[in-house]
Write a protein that holds these residues in place. Structure first.
Motif, PDB file in Angstrom:
ATOM      1  N   CYS A  14      96.256  31.428   6.299  1.00 52.68           N
ATOM      2  CA  CYS A  14      96.932  32.686   5.970  1.00 52.68           C
ATOM      3  C   CYS A  14      96.506  33.861   6.848  1.00 52.68           C
ATOM      4  CB  CYS A  14      96.686  33.019   4.498  1.00 52.68           C
ATOM      5  SG  CYS A  14      94.936  33.281   4.109  1.00 52.68           S
ATOM      6  N   CYS A  17      90.019  29.184  -0.281  1.00 53.32           N
ATOM      7  CA  CYS A  17      90.674  30.439   0.101  1.00 53.32           C
ATOM      8  C   CYS A  17      91.370  31.000  -1.139  1.00 53.32           C
ATOM      9  CB  CYS A  17      91.677  30.180   1.221  1.00 53.32           C
ATOM     10  SG  CYS A  17      92.623  31.659   1.657  1.00 53.32           S
ATOM     11  N   TYR A  69      93.850  32.708  -1.322  1.00 54.03           N
ATOM     12  CA  TYR A  69      95.298  32.744  -1.117  1.00 54.03           C
ATOM     13  C   TYR A  69      95.909  31.346  -0.979  1.00 54.03           C
ATOM     14  CZ  TYR A  69      93.937  37.488   0.018  1.00 54.03           C
ATOM     15  OH  TYR A  69      93.398  38.744  -0.034  1.00 54.03           O
ATOM     16  N   CYS A  70      95.144  30.398  -0.412  1.00 58.72           N
ATOM     17  CA  CYS A  70      95.695  29.083  -0.062  1.00 58.72           C
ATOM     18  C   CYS A  70      95.096  27.929  -0.866  1.00 58.72           C
ATOM     19  CB  CYS A  70      95.451  28.790   1.416  1.00 58.72           C
ATOM     20  SG  CYS A  70      96.029  30.079   2.516  1.00 58.72           S
ATOM     21  N   HIS A 127      90.571  33.022   7.700  1.00 62.16           N
ATOM     22  CA  HIS A 127      91.312  31.764   7.589  1.00 62.16           C
ATOM     23  C   HIS A 127      92.284  31.701   8.764  1.00 62.16           C
ATOM     24  CE1 HIS A 127      93.461  28.749   4.734  1.00 62.16           C
ATOM     25  NE2 HIS A 127      93.032  28.200   5.857  1.00 62.16           N
TER      26      HIS A 127
HETATM   27 ZN    ZN Z   1      94.087  31.232   3.330  1.00 63.43          ZN
END
Ligand code: ZN
Length: 91
Positions: A61, A6, A8-9, A57
Motif C-alpha cells: 500500500c 500491515c 491496511y493490508c 510497505h
Molecule cells: Zn500495506
C-alpha cells in the motif's frame, strides 16, 4: 522471515517492506553543529530488546508504519500507522 501485519493490508512477508530505521530519531535543526549532524547521519544505536522502527510497505500500500520489534527474538509486538505516532496513539 518476519511477517508484518500491515494495518491496511493484513499479514505480509517482510520482503514487501523496507525498514527506515529508528522511529524516535529526530532530524537536528539546520543550524545544529557539525558534531550533532555527524551523530545524526552516521551513528546508529544497536539496541538489544524492544525497538521502535519506521517501515514502509513498499511493495504493497505504500504506507509508513511504526513497528515495535524485539531485536533478540524478532517478535513484532505492534505495527501501527505512522500517523498514529503524531496523534499520541499506541505506536
Ligand atoms: Zn500495506
Amino acid at each position: 522471515m518476519l511477517r508484518i501485519v500491515c494495518p491496511y493490508c493484513g499479514p505480509r512477508p517482510e520482503s514487501e517492506f523496507h525498514c527506515a530505521g529508528d522511529a524516535d530519531r529526530r532530524r537536528p535543526e539546520p543550524e545544529a553543529g557539525d558534531e550533532v549532524w555527524a551523530d545524526y547521519l552516521y551513528i546508529r544505536a544497536n539496541p538489544k530488546g524492544l525497538h521502535r522502527e519506521r517501515w514502509v510497505h513498499a511493495a504493497g500500500c505504500g504506507q509508513w508504519l511504526v513497528v515495535e520489534r524485539d531485536t533478540v527474538s524478532h517478535e513484532i509486538l505492534v505495527a501501527a500507522p505512522l500517523a498514529d505516532l503524531s496523534r499520541g496513539g499506541a505506536a
